[in-house]
Design a protein around this motif. Structure first.
Motif, mmCIF file in Angstrom:
data_model
loop_
_atom_site.group_PDB
_atom_site.id
_atom_site.type_symbol
_atom_site.label_atom_id
_atom_site.label_comp_id
_atom_site.label_asym_id
_atom_site.label_seq_id
_atom_site.Cartn_x
_atom_site.Cartn_y
_atom_site.Cartn_z
ATOM 1 N N ASP A 7 28.529 12.934 22.445
ATOM 2 C CA ASP A 7 27.988 12.592 23.629
ATOM 3 C C ASP A 7 26.405 12.440 23.648
ATOM 4 O OD1 ASP A 7 30.295 11.906 24.850
ATOM 5 O OD2 ASP A 7 30.468 13.856 25.942
ATOM 6 N N VAL A 8 25.947 13.582 23.000
ATOM 7 C CA VAL A 8 24.451 13.571 22.706
ATOM 8 C C VAL A 8 24.051 12.463 21.845
ATOM 9 C CG1 VAL A 8 22.648 14.992 21.621
ATOM 10 C CG2 VAL A 8 24.441 16.278 23.189
ATOM 11 N N VAL A 9 24.724 12.228 20.887
ATOM 12 C CA VAL A 9 24.259 11.064 19.866
ATOM 13 C C VAL A 9 24.418 9.662 20.449
ATOM 14 C CG1 VAL A 9 24.995 9.809 17.662
ATOM 15 C CG2 VAL A 9 25.075 12.266 17.701
ATOM 16 N N LYS A 10 25.407 9.415 21.228
ATOM 17 C CA LYS A 10 25.472 8.513 22.029
ATOM 18 C C LYS A 10 24.272 8.060 23.058
ATOM 19 C CE LYS A 10 28.760 5.497 24.674
ATOM 20 N NZ LYS A 10 30.055 5.646 25.357
ATOM 21 N N THR A 11 24.144 9.287 23.583
ATOM 22 C CA THR A 11 22.976 9.270 24.814
ATOM 23 C C THR A 11 21.642 8.682 24.164
ATOM 24 O OG1 THR A 11 24.140 10.557 26.393
ATOM 25 C CG2 THR A 11 21.938 10.322 26.560
ATOM 26 N N LYS A 12 21.320 9.575 23.059
ATOM 27 C CA LYS A 12 19.953 9.440 22.117
ATOM 28 C C LYS A 12 20.005 7.901 21.708
ATOM 29 C CE LYS A 12 19.070 14.216 20.699
ATOM 30 N NZ LYS A 12 17.958 14.238 21.301
ATOM 31 N N LYS B 170 17.093 5.071 23.119
ATOM 32 C CA LYS B 170 16.379 4.840 21.777
ATOM 33 C C LYS B 170 15.471 6.230 21.181
ATOM 34 C CE LYS B 170 15.433 0.115 23.302
ATOM 35 N NZ LYS B 170 14.374 -1.243 23.717
ATOM 36 N N GLN B 171 16.533 7.112 21.266
ATOM 37 C CA GLN B 171 16.020 8.402 20.630
ATOM 38 C C GLN B 171 16.777 8.856 19.612
ATOM 39 O OE1 GLN B 171 15.664 10.947 24.264
ATOM 40 N NE2 GLN B 171 13.633 10.185 24.873
ATOM 41 N N ALA B 172 17.025 8.042 18.811
ATOM 42 C CA ALA B 172 17.964 8.392 17.634
ATOM 43 C C ALA B 172 17.354 9.529 16.570
ATOM 44 C CB ALA B 172 18.488 7.225 16.595
ATOM 45 N N PRO B 173 18.091 10.445 16.186
ATOM 46 C CA PRO B 173 17.337 11.363 15.124
ATOM 47 C C PRO B 173 17.248 10.735 13.927
ATOM 48 C CG PRO B 173 20.025 11.516 15.192
ATOM 49 C CD PRO B 173 19.591 10.894 16.381
ATOM 50 N N ASP B 174 16.190 11.324 13.226
ATOM 51 C CA ASP B 174 16.073 10.561 11.884
ATOM 52 C C ASP B 174 16.915 10.871 10.842
ATOM 53 O OD1 ASP B 174 13.282 9.590 12.576
ATOM 54 O OD2 ASP B 174 12.918 11.682 12.726
ATOM 55 N N ILE B 175 17.485 12.308 10.981
ATOM 56 C CA ILE B 175 18.703 12.725 10.064
ATOM 57 C C ILE B 175 19.833 13.167 11.110
ATOM 58 C CG2 ILE B 175 19.730 14.106 8.357
ATOM 59 C CD1 ILE B 175 16.719 14.143 6.979
ATOM 60 N N LEU B 176 21.134 12.716 10.641
ATOM 61 C CA LEU B 176 22.013 13.286 11.438
ATOM 62 C C LEU B 176 23.527 13.885 10.758
ATOM 63 C CD1 LEU B 176 23.730 13.370 14.289
ATOM 64 C CD2 LEU B 176 24.535 11.065 13.954
ATOM 65 N N ASN B 177 23.979 15.042 11.220
ATOM 66 C CA ASN B 177 25.095 15.501 10.708
ATOM 67 C C ASN B 177 26.278 15.466 11.392
ATOM 68 O OD1 ASN B 177 25.994 19.185 9.877
ATOM 69 N ND2 ASN B 177 27.084 17.222 9.336
ATOM 70 N N ILE B 178 27.126 14.634 11.043
ATOM 71 C CA ILE B 178 28.354 14.392 11.619
ATOM 72 C C ILE B 178 29.344 13.878 10.556
ATOM 73 C CG2 ILE B 178 28.340 11.987 12.675
ATOM 74 C CD1 ILE B 178 28.780 13.459 15.305
ATOM 75 N N ASP B 179 30.516 13.341 11.084
ATOM 76 C CA ASP B 179 31.641 12.775 10.273
ATOM 77 C C ASP B 179 31.663 11.326 9.848
ATOM 78 O OD1 ASP B 179 32.292 12.415 12.786
ATOM 79 O OD2 ASP B 179 34.656 13.248 12.415
#
Length: 413
Positions: free
Chosen positions: A82-87, A91-100
């Motif tokens: 949910d955090v990723v979707k909201t970001k 328009k606040q996506a992380p620069d690097i994301l760890n997920i599956d």
């Protein structure tokens, strides 16, 4: 992939703008950096030590790379989707994301191809099976972070009591051994078909029969090979050589039953080794390859990934420096070993090959088969398996269960 090995979560996310700004992250401390050299890193918590391990890596990296700052945000596996979707929507996506899962982001053109944010030597260090699993239409977007492979854990004392001298290699041998152990007073095989991770246990029997879940183009559940696997699961239940109520039993508590010495065999994971050391170090057990229909080598592999978002395109160099540092052999193997998983790099596997706890799993990785996580219908398929496959152990005809799952997969295609 948390310690209970949750898999497949973000196969499809609503399309978001490519022009995403990187903001909204908490600071990690350390050197100040310009906006173009401040990396926002979003990761899940694999264990109580995850946050501290990342902080240590960041501290050393910032010290060796003045002017680059890394802002760390750690979320639980329950919240991170949910955090990723909201970001992204904000328009606040992380620069690097760890997920599956990464395929949805790649198809929305939000990610850098891996070759654009890795040096050539780092990119070539990933094991080939993981590169294929991290690619969409031939382009690698995911950077394999950690791996887990399944293996058969067996109780040596219960084997000896039942007169069994070696672990089974085929289904027929497993069936016979489970019957002997059950006759001696303990359930022979642990079959967790509850909703926690039924797709994992089911996949073991599908792939073991020469079937599987399909690929990036098409989900295939209702097949003759998979029906063989489903029928064999039902056979074990009908012969009463599994634990009671297999259709509703979740994997984590059942592994704990094995750890306490109350189960003959179960398919388990690298972190199970550490759990045994912590909870019942006196347990005499062995680790062997998964038995298959004809004895062919196979393991169910699962991998989580790092991925780099393009955002405004100004942080590519900083991201590359951070990722090359993280995947350097000493930094990476220290991190992955501490979390209790397997390395996805060739150099990491070589360095950890002498570790008796991980070697049996590392030996299995070249024969790993993976979920079709790059197929947009996989999330729905996975959910259908979790909710329906347990019916096989409750008397429902396996053929009808597979047809129902296939229908749900087709609807999501």
């Amino acid at each position: 992939m948390k310690k209970s090995l949750r898999t497949g979560a973000l196969a499809s996310i609503a399309a978001a703008s490519m022009l995403l700004s990187a903001c909204g992250f908490g600071g990690s401390g350390g050197n100040a950096g310009t906006a173009d050299n401040t990396i926002n890193l979003l990761v899940p918590s694999y264990s109580d030590g995850t946050k501290g391990r990342w902080e240590g890596i960041i501290k050393d990296f910032e010290a060796n790379n003045p002017g680059i700052k890394v802002n760390l945000e750690v979320q639980s596996w329950d919240n991170i989707n949910d955090v990723v979707k909201t970001k992204i929507q904000g328009k606040q996506a992380p620069d690097i994301l760890n997920i599956d899962a990464f395929a949805g982001f790649a198809k929305d053109q939000l990610l850098y191809p891996a070759k654009d944010v890795l040096s050539e030597s780092t990119a070539k260090d990933f094991q080939d099976t993981f590169v294929k699993n991290a690619s969409v239409t031939g382009t690698q977007y995911g950077m394999p972070l950690i791996a887990s492979a399944r293996a058969l854990f067996y109780n040596k004392d219960l084997f000896a009591k039942a007169g069994i001298s070696a672990p089974p290699k085929t289904w027929d041998e497993l069936e016979a051994d489970a019957g002997k152990i059950t006759a001696a007073g303990t359930p022979g095989y642990g079959l967790p078909l509850g909703s926690e991770e039924a797709q994992g246990e089911t996949g073991i029997w599908f792939y073991g029969a020469g079937g599987g879940y399909g690929d990036a183009e098409k989900i295939t559940v209702d097949t003759p090979q998979n029906l063989e696997g489903a029928n064999f699961m039902k056979k074990l239940v009908d012969q009463k050589v599994t634990q009671d109520n297999a259709g509703a039993t979740n994997r984590t508590p059942l592994i704990n039953v094995f750890i306490q010495g109350q189960l003959g065999m179960i398919e388990a994971l690298p972190p199970t080794v550490g759990q045994i050391k912590e909870k019942n170090p006196a347990l005499k057990y062995g680790v062997a390859p998964i038995p298959t229909k004809d004895g062919s080598p196979f393991t169910l592999g699962v991998a989580d990934h790092l991925m780099a978002f393009k955002n405004d395109g100004k942080k590519q160099d900083a991201i590359k420096k951070f990722l090359d540092n993280f995947y350097s052999t000493d930094v990476y193997t220290k991190w992955v070993s501490a979390e209790g998983f397997l390395p996805t790099t060739k150099s990491g596997a070589e360095k950890l090959s002498s570790n008796p706890d991980t070697k049996p799993f590392l030996d299995l990785l070249p024969n790993a088969r993976f979920y079709p996580s790059t197929n947009k219908a996989w999330t729905s398929t996975q959910g259908a398996v979790k909710s329906l496959i347990g019916q096989i152990a409750q008397g429902t005809d396996p053929a009808s269960v597979l047809k129902d799952i296939q229908t749900k997969a087709d609807a999501a295609s």
